[in-house]
Design an enzyme around this catalytic site. Structure first.
Site, PDB file in Angstrom:
ATOM      1  N   TRP A 105       0.743  -1.172  -0.043  1.00  0.00           N
ATOM      2  CA  TRP A 105       0.057   0.060   0.218  1.00  0.00           C
ATOM      3  C   TRP A 105       0.745   1.218   0.005  1.00  0.00           C
ATOM      4  O   TRP A 105       0.456   2.245  -0.471  1.00  0.00           O
ATOM      5  CB  TRP A 105      -0.923   0.204   1.082  1.00  0.00           C
ATOM      6  CG  TRP A 105      -1.815  -1.350   1.170  1.00  0.00           C
ATOM      7  CD1 TRP A 105      -1.840  -2.311   2.226  1.00  0.00           C
ATOM      8  CD2 TRP A 105      -2.350  -1.855  -0.020  1.00  0.00           C
ATOM      9  NE1 TRP A 105      -2.602  -3.444   1.911  1.00  0.00           N
ATOM     10  CE2 TRP A 105      -2.875  -3.129   0.519  1.00  0.00           C
ATOM     11  CE3 TRP A 105      -2.896  -1.472  -1.161  1.00  0.00           C
ATOM     12  CZ2 TRP A 105      -3.601  -4.180  -0.269  1.00  0.00           C
ATOM     13  CZ3 TRP A 105      -3.602  -2.250  -1.859  1.00  0.00           C
ATOM     14  CH2 TRP A 105      -4.032  -3.303  -1.468  1.00  0.00           C
ATOM     15  N   ASP A 106       2.032   1.317   0.725  1.00  0.00           N
ATOM     16  CA  ASP A 106       3.040   2.303   0.464  1.00  0.00           C
ATOM     17  C   ASP A 106       3.304   2.562  -0.987  1.00  0.00           C
ATOM     18  O   ASP A 106       3.456   3.633  -1.430  1.00  0.00           O
ATOM     19  CB  ASP A 106       4.099   1.931   1.504  1.00  0.00           C
ATOM     20  CG  ASP A 106       3.944   2.367   3.001  1.00  0.00           C
ATOM     21  OD1 ASP A 106       2.982   2.924   3.103  1.00  0.00           O
ATOM     22  OD2 ASP A 106       4.727   1.968   3.587  1.00  0.00           O
ATOM     23  N   LEU A 107       3.707   1.336  -1.738  1.00  0.00           N
ATOM     24  CA  LEU A 107       4.197   1.686  -2.881  1.00  0.00           C
ATOM     25  C   LEU A 107       3.132   2.237  -3.888  1.00  0.00           C
ATOM     26  O   LEU A 107       3.378   2.929  -4.858  1.00  0.00           O
ATOM     27  CB  LEU A 107       4.791   0.197  -3.467  1.00  0.00           C
ATOM     28  CG  LEU A 107       6.035  -0.225  -2.723  1.00  0.00           C
ATOM     29  CD1 LEU A 107       6.381  -1.753  -2.792  1.00  0.00           C
ATOM     30  CD2 LEU A 107       7.198   0.666  -2.861  1.00  0.00           C
TER      31      LEU A 107
END
Length: 349
Positions: A105-107
């Site tokens: 989800w960060d990426l």
């Protein structure tokens, strides 16, 4: 991106001083066609709110990374746990949650923010002004779950997808073990991939007999391969177990079979296609004093030459340069900021 917590206004472990806040606002709303582009994970309200920054520069573009859309704190792994994925991941029959080591989800949020920032800049260049874009990890995650079909599948079936180990959902793909104990990943999604795999493994006749028994065609419907994978797997397992990896992998390559070898990162670092001879990487001496490969731009533009990869700057390395070039501050003004400890260079002063 991992710090998308919607936290308090701090600078390091100290509250941000009024002069520092003003300076941050000026930098966020910097003049010029390349200025006024601001990405932050600070709260919606506060001194870096869009309302305050757009008062300085009306065509400001602000991309605000958030945890939850309502402003609650959230990070990759807490959003991931809420979405249910750790309870779909892992070996069959194991009830423990399994967090994926990749901060997906960060990426995804980082990539989406870059996309929206460029899109908003294009709109600004066309005279459509600025805007604030809020990108919560929770919304990125929820939308992705819907786009991948997880949500519809769960609503229609009444339960979320069960754990399947390494099986590829909806098609044919799994790891198989060779005679000498090497695990290889085999993928057969398209009709060509499927026929080549059967031909190379020498099990086309056995699969044809199974098709006749079941009254299906695996060649034209990858969904059937998934549905009947429990009957297909033993055929593939026996074929893999009959030959070594050294025998199978050249045959796979010659036959156009889609496969991959499992390897450690240590081995991957010696892989010329990934790291060892990849022009994406250059050995760089980093601020830590260590030298190791660092990547340049991930995409390749054949018409352009790659520039040299440079080490990431240490905190404060370009403080004076940014203040002088972006805000047009004089040497005296910058020195006063250093003296007042509003800003600092790489040495902390």
């Amino acid at each position: 991106m991992g710090g998308a917590q919607q936290g308090q206004e701090v600078g390091g472990d100290r509250p941000v001083e009024p002069a520092g806040r003003e300076l941050a606002q000026r930098l966020a709303a910097a003049p010029g066609e390349d200025g006024g582009l601001f990405v932050t994970n600070f709260p919606v309200d506060g001194f870096l709110s869009y309302e305050k920054l757009s008062a300085i520069r009306p065509d400001l573009i602000c991309v605000r990374v958030m945890g939850w859309a309502d402003g609650s704190q959230g990070m990759d792994y807490t959003i991931n746990s809420a979405l249910g994925l750790p309870l779909m991941t892992g070996p069959v029959g194991d009830e423990r949650p399994v967090n994926h080591v990749l901060a997906a989800w960060d990426l995804l949020t980082g990539a989406y923010c870059a996309f929206t920032l460029v899109s908003a800049l294009l709109a600004r260049m066309r005279g459509q002004g600025g805007r604030e874009i809020r990108a919560p990890l929770s919304d990125i995650g929820a939308a992705t779950m819907a786009n991948l079909g997880f949500t519809a599948e769960t609503l229609l079936s009444g339960h979320q997808r069960p754990r399947m180990g390494n099986d590829i959902f909806g098609a044919f793909g799994r790891d198989f073990t060779t005679k000498d104990g090497v695990k290889l990943m085999l993928l057969a999604i398209t009709p060509k991939q499927w026929s080549k795999a059967l031909e190379t493994l020498g099990i086309a006749a056995e699969v044809a007999a199974l098709e006749a028994e079941l009254g299906v065609s695996f060649a034209i419907d990858e969904g059937r391969r998934f549905t009947h994978r429990a009957r297909l797997y033993p055929l593939f397992e026996r074929a893999f177990a009959a030959r070594t990896a050294a025998e199978l992998t050249p045959a796979f390559d010659a036959g156009g079979v889609t496969w991959g070898a499992y390897q450690t990162l240590e081995a991957a670092l010696e892989d010329p296609r990934l790291f060892k001879a990849n022009p994406l990487f250059q050995d760089v001496r980093h601020p830590s004093g260590l030298t190791y490969p660092a990547p340049g731009a991930m995409a390749t533009i054949p018409q352009d030459l790659r520039g040299d990869v440079v080490a990431a700057p240490v905190l404060g390395q370009h403080t004076d340069e940014v203040l002088a070039e972006v805000l047009k501050m004089s040497g005296g003004e910058i020195a006063k900021l250093h003296d007042a400890k509003v800003v600092a260079g790489p040495d902390g002063r």
